[in-house]
Design an enzyme around this catalytic site. Structure first.
Site, PDB file in Angstrom:
ATOM      1  N   ILE A  71       2.229   2.951   2.415  1.00 25.91           N
ATOM      2  CA  ILE A  71       3.400   2.840   3.280  1.00 25.91           C
ATOM      3  C   ILE A  71       4.399   1.859   2.692  1.00 25.91           C
ATOM      4  CG2 ILE A  71       4.214   2.097   5.550  1.00 25.91           C
ATOM      5  CD1 ILE A  71       1.569   3.172   6.703  1.00 25.91           C
ATOM      6  N   GLU A  93      -0.763  -3.199  23.390  1.00 23.14           N
ATOM      7  CA  GLU A  93      -0.239  -1.837  23.507  1.00 23.14           C
ATOM      8  C   GLU A  93      -1.087  -1.036  24.494  1.00 23.14           C
ATOM      9  OE1 GLU A  93       0.198  -0.025  19.654  1.00 23.14           O
ATOM     10  OE2 GLU A  93       1.482  -1.611  18.904  1.00 23.14           O
ATOM     11  N   HIS A 118       5.319   2.625  19.142  1.00 24.19           N
ATOM     12  CA  HIS A 118       4.291   2.923  18.133  1.00 24.19           C
ATOM     13  C   HIS A 118       4.312   4.411  17.756  1.00 24.19           C
ATOM     14  CE1 HIS A 118       0.171   1.420  16.469  1.00 24.19           C
ATOM     15  NE2 HIS A 118       0.774   2.243  15.628  1.00 24.19           N
ATOM     16  N   ASP A 178       7.948  -1.461  15.992  1.00 26.78           N
ATOM     17  CA  ASP A 178       7.263  -0.263  16.465  1.00 26.78           C
ATOM     18  C   ASP A 178       5.874  -0.598  16.998  1.00 26.78           C
ATOM     19  OD1 ASP A 178       7.032   2.611  16.832  1.00 26.78           O
ATOM     20  OD2 ASP A 178       5.656   2.624  15.119  1.00 26.78           O
ATOM     21  N   SER A 220       1.705  -9.107  -1.882  1.00 31.78           N
ATOM     22  CA  SER A 220       0.441  -8.552  -1.415  1.00 31.78           C
ATOM     23  C   SER A 220      -0.666  -9.405  -2.008  1.00 31.78           C
ATOM     24  CB  SER A 220       0.286  -7.087  -1.838  1.00 31.78           C
ATOM     25  OG  SER A 220       0.186  -6.979  -3.241  1.00 31.78           O
ATOM     26  N   ARG A 221      -1.916  -9.083  -1.712  1.00 35.99           N
ATOM     27  CA  ARG A 221      -3.014  -9.898  -2.215  1.00 35.99           C
ATOM     28  C   ARG A 221      -3.118  -9.866  -3.733  1.00 35.99           C
ATOM     29  NH1 ARG A 221      -7.967  -7.893   1.413  1.00 35.99           N
ATOM     30  NH2 ARG A 221      -6.877  -5.928   1.002  1.00 35.99           N
ATOM     31  N   SER A 222      -2.599  -8.805  -4.343  1.00 36.56           N
ATOM     32  CA  SER A 222      -2.623  -8.707  -5.799  1.00 36.56           C
ATOM     33  C   SER A 222      -1.372  -7.989  -6.295  1.00 36.56           C
ATOM     34  CB  SER A 222      -3.886  -7.961  -6.269  1.00 36.56           C
ATOM     35  OG  SER A 222      -3.935  -6.664  -5.699  1.00 36.56           O
ATOM     36  N   ILE A 269       6.130  -2.348  11.177  1.00 31.23           N
ATOM     37  CA  ILE A 269       5.548  -1.044  11.488  1.00 31.23           C
ATOM     38  C   ILE A 269       4.048  -1.043  11.190  1.00 31.23           C
ATOM     39  CG2 ILE A 269       7.625   0.401  11.314  1.00 31.23           C
ATOM     40  CD1 ILE A 269       5.226  -0.262   8.381  1.00 31.23           C
ATOM     41  N   GLY A 319       0.837  -1.192   0.000  1.00 35.16           N
ATOM     42  CA  GLY A 319       0.000   0.000   0.000  1.00 35.16           C
ATOM     43  C   GLY A 319       0.873   1.244   0.000  1.00 35.16           C
ATOM     44  N   ARG A 378       0.987  -3.679  12.375  1.00 35.19           N
ATOM     45  CA  ARG A 378       0.293  -3.963  13.619  1.00 35.19           C
ATOM     46  C   ARG A 378       0.949  -5.162  14.289  1.00 35.19           C
ATOM     47  NH1 ARG A 378      -1.845   0.497  13.462  1.00 35.19           N
ATOM     48  NH2 ARG A 378      -4.088   0.906  13.284  1.00 35.19           N
TER      49      ARG A 378
END
Length: 315
Positions: A158, A263, A281, A258, A177-179, A232, A156, A234
């Site tokens: 990022i 959290e 984070h 991070d 990635s998924r695609s 970075i 994406g 989740r």
């Protein structure tokens, strides 16, 4: 109806200042809304502001009969019960790409700090080890980035910025990635194939049920004893106990994190390991990123209260 916004998460006052100038804020301080405000006060709340990773379920939505939108401060919205929101026709808004550059910068900071052993080097100098010519096993020559195979998981906004940055270090970059996307990097059809191939795994995938603990003990073994990873996205993406074990027994060489499973993160066995770099984070925590995220939140809220489509609606 009043332009009321329930502030569901705990925010620093400085982060809310711009919103308070434009909307009527009902701040919960992180407590359940019905413990802070009466049903009458909550009855005409049309918008809720939250941090996307914080769990936000049906029970909170049911306290707000007029709720029309949940607006997330930041890119993620994985904490929101999307099914419950859809059943109530509650819109979801976020701040897509607003903090992407800041997060990508921190990913590179963690990677370089880890690979060049910045924290042990800093401690060595401060403690007098360098001036005293003391031996330091932690400062043996590390592998550099030049020529390394870098896998980016998630491409994406990022992930793309991370790939662009790490490519400038004369690395070979591939992604999964998924695609497939229109980017100048090699697409790898499965995560396991990417992990088998790479020396460095940079995790920038969106969190969700399909990525829950997807980086498990098997994936870490595939990464190998010379492999490092940086997360970075989740904390839920990694099986954290498996990661601790892999770092402790040198199944992998190191990790830069991070984000964490729980959290705010309380120091435990992970914090005692010398082959990790940890930050609280703060990937999107720069002044310019906050302004950009606030701009998205304000645009979403203004559109909602004006009866117009939110410009940053999650579809």
């Amino acid at each position: 109806m009043a332009d009321k916004v329930l502030v569901f998460s705990r925010f620093a006052k400085s982060m809310l200042a711009r919103f308070g100038d434009k909307f009527e804020l009902l701040e919960t301080g992180g407590k359940p809304a019905n413990e802070v405000f009466s049903p009458t006060e909550l009855a005409d709340v049309r918008a809720l502001l939250t941090m996307g990773a914080q769990p936000l379920g049906r029970e909170t939505m049911d306290l707000l009969p007029s709720l029309g939108a949940i607006v997330c401060y930041g890119t993620g919205y994985d904490g929101v019960d999307l099914k419950a929101a859809a059943e109530r026709n509650i819109l979801i808004g976020n701040s897509p790409a607003a903090n992407a550059s800041a997060v990508a910068d921190l990913a590179m900071t963690l990677l370089l700090g880890l690979m060049r052993r910045l924290i042990p080097a800093d401690a060595y100098l401060r403690s007098g080890g360098w001036s005293g010519a003391k031996p330091s096993p932690l400062l043996k020559p590390p592998r550099g980035l030049t020529g390394a195979r870098v896998g980016v998981y998630g491409i994406g906004e990022i992930g793309r910025k991370i790939a662009s940055r790490v490519a400038s270090f004369e690395t070979e970059v591939a992604y999964h990635s998924r695609s497939r996307h229109d980017v100048p990097y090699r697409y790898v059809g499965s995560l396991s194939e990417l992990v088998d191939w790479c020396d460095v795994l940079l995790i920038a995938v969106r969190a969700g049920p399909d990525t829950q603990r997807i980086i498990d003990a098997d994936m870490l073994k595939r990464l190998g004893k010379d492999g490092v990873l940086v997360n970075i996205s989740r904390g839920s993406v990694i099986d954290q106990p498996a990661l601790i074990a892999a770092l402790a027994d040198h199944t992998i060489a190191g990790a830069g994190l991070d984000v964490f499973e729980q959290e705010p993160y309380a120091p435990d066995a992970l914090s005692e390991l010398p082959n990790v770099v940890l930050t609280p984070h703060i990937g999107g925590h720069t002044l310019d990123a906050h302004v950009a995220m606030q701009d998205c939140v304000i645009a979403n809220l203004r559109a909602l209260f004006a009866g117009k489509p939110m410009p940053y609606e999650v579809t």
